[in-house]
Enzyme design. Structure first.
Site, mmCIF file in Angstrom:
data_model
loop_
_atom_site.group_PDB
_atom_site.id
_atom_site.type_symbol
_atom_site.label_atom_id
_atom_site.label_comp_id
_atom_site.label_asym_id
_atom_site.label_seq_id
_atom_site.Cartn_x
_atom_site.Cartn_y
_atom_site.Cartn_z
ATOM 1 N N GLU A 1 -9.479 -10.139 -7.831
ATOM 2 C CA GLU A 1 -8.494 -9.025 -7.756
ATOM 3 C C GLU A 1 -7.560 -9.169 -8.924
ATOM 4 O OE1 GLU A 1 -9.453 -8.118 -2.922
ATOM 5 O OE2 GLU A 1 -7.576 -9.234 -3.785
ATOM 6 N N HIS B 1 -1.905 -5.291 1.121
ATOM 7 C CA HIS B 1 -2.985 -5.937 1.080
ATOM 8 C C HIS B 1 -2.905 -7.426 0.383
ATOM 9 C CE1 HIS B 1 -7.143 -6.792 -0.496
ATOM 10 N NE2 HIS B 1 -6.617 -7.236 -1.783
ATOM 11 N N ASN C 1 -1.801 -0.135 7.470
ATOM 12 C CA ASN C 1 -1.481 -1.678 7.518
ATOM 13 C C ASN C 1 -0.594 -2.046 6.296
ATOM 14 O OD1 ASN C 1 -3.639 -2.001 5.930
ATOM 15 N ND2 ASN C 1 -4.687 -3.057 7.294
ATOM 16 N N LYS D 1 0.811 -1.151 -0.043
ATOM 17 C CA LYS D 1 0.027 0.054 0.014
ATOM 18 C C LYS D 1 0.933 1.172 -0.099
ATOM 19 C CE LYS D 1 -3.962 -2.067 2.382
ATOM 20 N NZ LYS D 1 -5.030 -2.125 3.486
ATOM 21 N N TYR E 1 -12.312 -2.319 -3.458
ATOM 22 C CA TYR E 1 -13.047 -2.135 -2.000
ATOM 23 C C TYR E 1 -14.420 -2.274 -2.068
ATOM 24 C CZ TYR E 1 -8.249 -1.838 0.064
ATOM 25 O OH TYR E 1 -7.042 -2.110 0.500
#
Ligand code: UDP
Length: 151
Positions: free
Chosen positions: A128, A116, A113, A10, A50
């Site tokens: 994805e 992904h 975080n 990310k 998302y």
């Protein structure tokens, strides 16, 4: 079972210089990199990626964050790759992630975080991968150590 999974460093992971560290962990484990690109996610792709979180209170912050800088999108392949990557990532909230996991070693906050990885719901990884990569961007090849990684 040999599987492919979608993994993304990310924007926080890219900015913090964690790309090499994260790739090294998956390579060392024996997973095989079959696709990778540094890219900027636009709003439409963020919303599609998302989509399951559209109605969540954190959705806008999440899409703002994921579009805020370059990400490294990747596809990794290997035995049970989807679940193995999830285990190596740690819990969604880094505060709950075990030391030794990527989020447990490099994160403190839910909204930052670092990484992904596709969840283990049937079809998630495939969806994805298709969202981020064309088939010709993915490489079919054998790693030289495969005979020693698998029985
Ligand atoms: N997220 C957040 N707040 C929450 C839950 C999730 O900011 O309360 C963010 C977090 O960055 C997470 C992403 O939304 O990685 C997607 O959430 P999901 O539940 O799919 O977790 P993941 O599959 O990333 O572990």
């Amino acid at each position: 079972m040999t599987e492919r999974t979608f993994v993304m460093v990310k924007p926080d992971g890219v900015q913090r210089g964690l790309i090499g560290e994260i790739i090294a962990r998956f390579e060392d484990r024996g997973l095989k990199l079959v696709g990778a690109k540094l890219m900027r996610i636009d709003q439409a792709l963020a919303e599609e990626h998302y989509a399951e979180h559209t109605d969540k209170p954190f959705f806008e912050d999440l899409t703002d964050f994921i579009t805020s800088g370059p990400v490294l999108a990747m596809v990794w392949e290997g035995q049970d790759a989807i679940a193995q990557v999830r285990t190596m990532m740690g819990a969604t909230d880094p505060a709950e992630s075990a030391p030794g996991t990527i989020r447990g070693d490099f994160g403190l906050d839910m909204g930052r975080n670092v990484i992904h990885g596709s969840d283990t719901e049937p079809g998630s990884a495939e969806r994805e991968i298709e969202l981020f990569f064309d088939e010709e961007e993915l490489e079919d090849y054998e790693r030289i150590d495969e005979a020693w990684l698998y029985e």
